[in-house]
Write a protein that holds these residues in place. Structure first.
Motif, PDB file in Angstrom:
ATOM      1  N   GLY A 163       0.789  -1.124  -0.142  1.00 51.22           N
ATOM      2  CA  GLY A 163      -0.141  -0.174   0.002  1.00 51.22           C
ATOM      3  C   GLY A 163       0.639   1.271   0.038  1.00 51.22           C
ATOM      4  N   ALA A 164       0.191   2.303  -0.349  1.00 57.45           N
ATOM      5  CA  ALA A 164       0.668   3.573  -0.314  1.00 57.45           C
ATOM      6  C   ALA A 164       1.133   4.360   1.031  1.00 57.45           C
ATOM      7  N   PRO A 165       2.445   4.809   1.176  1.00 54.05           N
ATOM      8  CA  PRO A 165       3.531   5.115   0.272  1.00 54.05           C
ATOM      9  C   PRO A 165       4.467   4.001   0.153  1.00 54.05           C
ATOM     10  N   HIS A 166       4.245   2.995   0.559  1.00 54.32           N
ATOM     11  CA  HIS A 166       5.379   1.998   0.597  1.00 54.32           C
ATOM     12  C   HIS A 166       5.443   1.107  -0.649  1.00 54.32           C
ATOM     13  N   SER A 167       4.381   1.037  -1.496  1.00 54.34           N
ATOM     14  CA  SER A 167       4.480  -0.040  -2.644  1.00 54.34           C
ATOM     15  C   SER A 167       5.228   0.487  -3.622  1.00 54.34           C
ATOM     16  N   ARG A 168       5.972  -0.206  -4.323  1.00 50.92           N
ATOM     17  CA  ARG A 168       6.697   0.173  -5.606  1.00 50.92           C
ATOM     18  C   ARG A 168       6.470  -0.572  -6.880  1.00 50.92           C
ATOM     19  N   PHE A 169       6.432   0.041  -8.029  1.00 49.24           N
ATOM     20  CA  PHE A 169       6.423  -0.956  -9.141  1.00 49.24           C
ATOM     21  C   PHE A 169       7.646  -0.864  -9.833  1.00 49.24           C
ATOM     22  N   ILE A 170       8.178  -1.944 -10.266  1.00 49.92           N
ATOM     23  CA  ILE A 170       9.789  -1.947 -10.987  1.00 49.92           C
ATOM     24  C   ILE A 170       9.323  -2.775 -12.237  1.00 49.92           C
ATOM     25  N   HIS A 171       9.811  -1.994 -13.174  1.00 51.63           N
ATOM     26  CA  HIS A 171       9.590  -2.492 -14.605  1.00 51.63           C
ATOM     27  C   HIS A 171      10.526  -3.762 -14.931  1.00 51.63           C
ATOM     28  N   TRP A 172      10.220  -4.665 -15.735  1.00 51.84           N
ATOM     29  CA  TRP A 172      10.933  -5.860 -16.018  1.00 51.84           C
ATOM     30  C   TRP A 172      12.339  -5.590 -16.279  1.00 51.84           C
ATOM     31  N   ARG A 173      12.491  -4.677 -16.949  1.00 53.67           N
ATOM     32  CA  ARG A 173      13.960  -4.398 -17.559  1.00 53.67           C
ATOM     33  C   ARG A 173      14.929  -3.863 -16.489  1.00 53.67           C
ATOM     34  N   ALA A 174      14.262  -2.913 -15.566  1.00 54.99           N
ATOM     35  CA  ALA A 174      14.880  -2.324 -14.404  1.00 54.99           C
ATOM     36  C   ALA A 174      15.318  -3.584 -13.298  1.00 54.99           C
ATOM     37  N   GLU A 175      14.248  -4.409 -13.251  1.00 56.37           N
ATOM     38  CA  GLU A 175      14.673  -5.409 -12.178  1.00 56.37           C
ATOM     39  C   GLU A 175      15.557  -6.557 -12.900  1.00 56.37           C
ATOM     40  N   ARG A 176      15.699  -6.691 -14.096  1.00 56.77           N
ATOM     41  CA  ARG A 176      16.708  -7.524 -14.501  1.00 56.77           C
ATOM     42  C   ARG A 176      18.160  -6.976 -14.547  1.00 56.77           C
ATOM     43  N   ALA A 177      18.313  -5.319 -14.822  1.00 56.76           N
ATOM     44  CA  ALA A 177      19.449  -4.690 -14.866  1.00 56.76           C
ATOM     45  C   ALA A 177      19.732  -4.738 -13.209  1.00 56.76           C
ATOM     46  N   MET A 178      19.120  -4.621 -12.223  1.00 59.79           N
ATOM     47  CA  MET A 178      19.711  -4.591 -10.855  1.00 59.79           C
ATOM     48  C   MET A 178      20.233  -6.012 -10.561  1.00 59.79           C
TER      49      MET A 178
ATOM     50  N   GLU B 214      21.363  -8.010 -12.349  1.00 63.56           N
ATOM     51  CA  GLU B 214      22.847  -8.259 -13.354  1.00 63.56           C
ATOM     52  C   GLU B 214      23.646  -7.505 -12.426  1.00 63.56           C
ATOM     53  N   GLN B 215      23.415  -6.424 -11.605  1.00 68.32           N
ATOM     54  CA  GLN B 215      24.532  -5.633 -11.248  1.00 68.32           C
ATOM     55  C   GLN B 215      24.751  -6.289  -9.414  1.00 68.32           C
ATOM     56  N   GLY B 216      23.956  -7.374  -9.169  1.00 68.85           N
ATOM     57  CA  GLY B 216      24.170  -8.075  -7.963  1.00 68.85           C
ATOM     58  C   GLY B 216      23.359  -7.522  -6.810  1.00 68.85           C
ATOM     59  N   LEU B 217      22.285  -6.524  -7.303  1.00 66.99           N
ATOM     60  CA  LEU B 217      21.373  -5.972  -6.455  1.00 66.99           C
ATOM     61  C   LEU B 217      19.996  -6.438  -6.333  1.00 66.99           C
ATOM     62  N   ASP B 218      19.432  -6.502  -5.029  1.00 68.84           N
ATOM     63  CA  ASP B 218      18.318  -7.010  -4.829  1.00 68.84           C
ATOM     64  C   ASP B 218      17.110  -5.779  -5.044  1.00 68.84           C
ATOM     65  N   PRO B 219      16.175  -5.977  -6.300  1.00 66.06           N
ATOM     66  CA  PRO B 219      15.575  -4.862  -6.458  1.00 66.06           C
ATOM     67  C   PRO B 219      14.231  -4.705  -5.378  1.00 66.06           C
ATOM     68  N   TRP B 220      14.195  -5.840  -4.482  1.00 64.26           N
ATOM     69  CA  TRP B 220      13.003  -5.816  -3.449  1.00 64.26           C
ATOM     70  C   TRP B 220      13.704  -5.631  -2.270  1.00 64.26           C
ATOM     71  N   GLU B 221      14.773  -5.375  -1.996  1.00 63.72           N
ATOM     72  CA  GLU B 221      15.302  -5.096  -0.592  1.00 63.72           C
ATOM     73  C   GLU B 221      14.502  -4.318   0.191  1.00 63.72           C
ATOM     74  N   TYR B 222      13.849  -3.066  -0.275  1.00 66.83           N
ATOM     75  CA  TYR B 222      12.992  -2.269   0.459  1.00 66.83           C
ATOM     76  C   TYR B 222      11.854  -3.120   1.240  1.00 66.83           C
ATOM     77  N   LEU B 223      11.450  -4.189   0.848  1.00 68.93           N
ATOM     78  CA  LEU B 223      10.469  -4.934   1.361  1.00 68.93           C
ATOM     79  C   LEU B 223      10.802  -5.408   2.821  1.00 68.93           C
ATOM     80  N   GLU B 224      12.336  -5.739   2.965  1.00 66.74           N
ATOM     81  CA  GLU B 224      12.430  -6.473   4.373  1.00 66.74           C
ATOM     82  C   GLU B 224      11.984  -5.541   5.601  1.00 66.74           C
ATOM     83  N   PRO B 225      12.344  -4.392   5.558  1.00 61.75           N
ATOM     84  CA  PRO B 225      12.006  -3.645   6.966  1.00 61.75           C
ATOM     85  C   PRO B 225      10.521  -3.473   7.007  1.00 61.75           C
ATOM     86  N   LEU B 226       9.692  -3.640   5.650  1.00 61.47           N
ATOM     87  CA  LEU B 226       8.290  -3.560   5.768  1.00 61.47           C
ATOM     88  C   LEU B 226       7.555  -5.021   6.191  1.00 61.47           C
ATOM     89  N   HIS B 227       8.345  -6.145   5.918  1.00 67.67           N
ATOM     90  CA  HIS B 227       7.815  -7.172   6.519  1.00 67.67           C
ATOM     91  C   HIS B 227       8.029  -7.239   7.993  1.00 67.67           C
TER      92      HIS B 227
END
Length: 382
Positions: free
Chosen positions: A171-186, A188-201
């Motif tokens: 829900g707002a303001p926490h939710s994020r949309f990540i485009h599939w190309r942006a997710e793939r690029a992250m 490939e750089q060794g980044l977790d695109p969903w890291e922001y979810l951990e403190p929310l969980h």
């Protein structure tokens, strides 16, 4: 721009590079119908991608897509979707018949497996007037007189007032949309695109406990947290009423953790009860806690036994034994399941929670209490 998309952008702004250009005339020829205007604007402003790692905006095509996300055509119920039809018992016509379901959003669970979907019910010649239908695993179909984007707006705006285990997104303001190309690029750089979810969980888990769990931890669990030797099992009183007992925990070197447990009525005179599949409407919740805090958490863990379709009956003479499977992705640290299991003998506890209306009915029949939650622990209380 469709007004529902404008509202969505205010609640969950798209990124500067989001959005896909689509030949909608070709899409209409491909799918055999025109898609609603709000969805076309959703694709133009956001594109194909995922919200909060659990809700996917599907590619508007019938073929496979470069994103790996199933397409509208692939997710739409047809006569070939035999397993889906058997599981859902859907009575809707099958595509491309009038009134059939046409899929636009896909829900996934923590394992990435199909957990639900949002469809248009294609009644009538005007796509903008099609209602949307939500299907979730183990639940009936629910119809909304909203656009698909309007439903997203509803979920984002109302999530703060809904218990976490019943939310579709954070829900707002926490939710994020990540485009599939942006997710793939992250990735490939060794980044977790969903890291922001951990403190929310973590925050959601604490809120869930405050709302749903009453009482205190058993003395052995408090002892673990204080890093002292727990009391002997013989000194712990046996609880009254329905009981949830963890029978064993098996963590392989790789893969999932399997937890075996049983539900008993706790009374020789209580009438049999039947629990809601998969095990309570939301499925069991498991959390692992050590001195440093929460180590792993799984909401709605997959129940692998009894097999789907088996009545979940508990009687005075026959407890219900079940198995729940927890994926490696539920661990919030760099540990593995064997690491966590080894710690269960020293400084870590596992809490298993099942929430089911049948528990409240059972308790209400014998006392003023009508709590629908039962809790089990590992190591066992005795």
């Amino acid at each position: 721009m469709h007004p529902d998309v404008e509202r969505l952008k205010a609640l969950m702004p798209p990124g500067p590079e989001d959005g896909d250009q689509v030949d909608w005339q070709a899409v209409e020829q491909d799918l055999g119908c025109r898609l609603p205007a709000d969805f076309r604007d959703l694709i133009a402003n956001y594109g194909v991608g995922t919200i909060d790692e659990c809700l996917m905006v599907l590619p508007p095509t019938s073929a496979e897509h470069d994103s790996g996300i199933p397409s509208v055509g692939q997710m739409t119920p047809t006569a070939e979707k035999i397993a889906w039809l058997e599981h859902t018992k859907s009575e809707y016509p099958l595509w491309p018949a009038p009134g059939a379901l046409l899929c636009g959003l896909r829900m996934v669970d923590i394992n990435g497996d199909l957990a639900g979907a949002v469809y248009w019910c294609t009644t009538g010649p005007v796509p903008e007037q099609w209602p949307v239908v939500v299907w979730q695993r183990y639940r009936p179909f629910v119809e909304f007189e909203l656009s698909m984007t309007g439903l997203l707006v509803k979920w984002l705006a109302e999530s703060a007032d809904i218990e976490f285990d019943q939310r579709m997104v954070f829900g707002a303001p926490h939710s994020r949309f990540i485009h599939w190309r942006a997710e793939r690029a992250m990735r490939e750089q060794g980044l977790d695109p969903w890291e922001y979810l951990e403190p929310l969980h973590l925050e959601a888990n604490e809120e869930w406990e405050e709302r749903n769990l009453t009482g205190t931890r058993p003395s052995w669990a408090l002892a673990h947290e204080a890093n002292i030797r727990p009391s002997a099992p013989e000194s712990l009183p046996r609880p009254e009423g329905p009981q949830l007992t963890v029978l064993g925990v098996n963590g392989q070197s790789s893969g999932d953790l399997v937890v075996k447990a049983s539900v008993a009525l706790g009374s020789s005179t209580a009438a049999p009860i039947q629990l809601t599949p998969p095990l309570g409407p939301q499925g069991p919740v498991l959390e692992f806690t050590g001195p440093e805090g929460l180590l792993a958490v799984a909401f709605g863990a997959e129940v692998t036994a009894p097999e789907p379709g088996t009545p979940l009956v508990v009687s005075a003479t026959q407890p219900l034994t079940f198995e729940a499977r927890v994926p490696q992705s539920a661990i919030l640290t760099d540990a593995t399941w064997p690491d966590v299991v080894r710690r269960l003998t020293t400084d870590t506890t596992m809490k298993l929670v099942v929430q089911d209306p049948a528990m409240a009915d059972l308790r209400a029949a014998t006392s003023a209490e009508a709590d629908d939650v039962i809790v089990g622990w590992w190591p066992p209380q005795g």
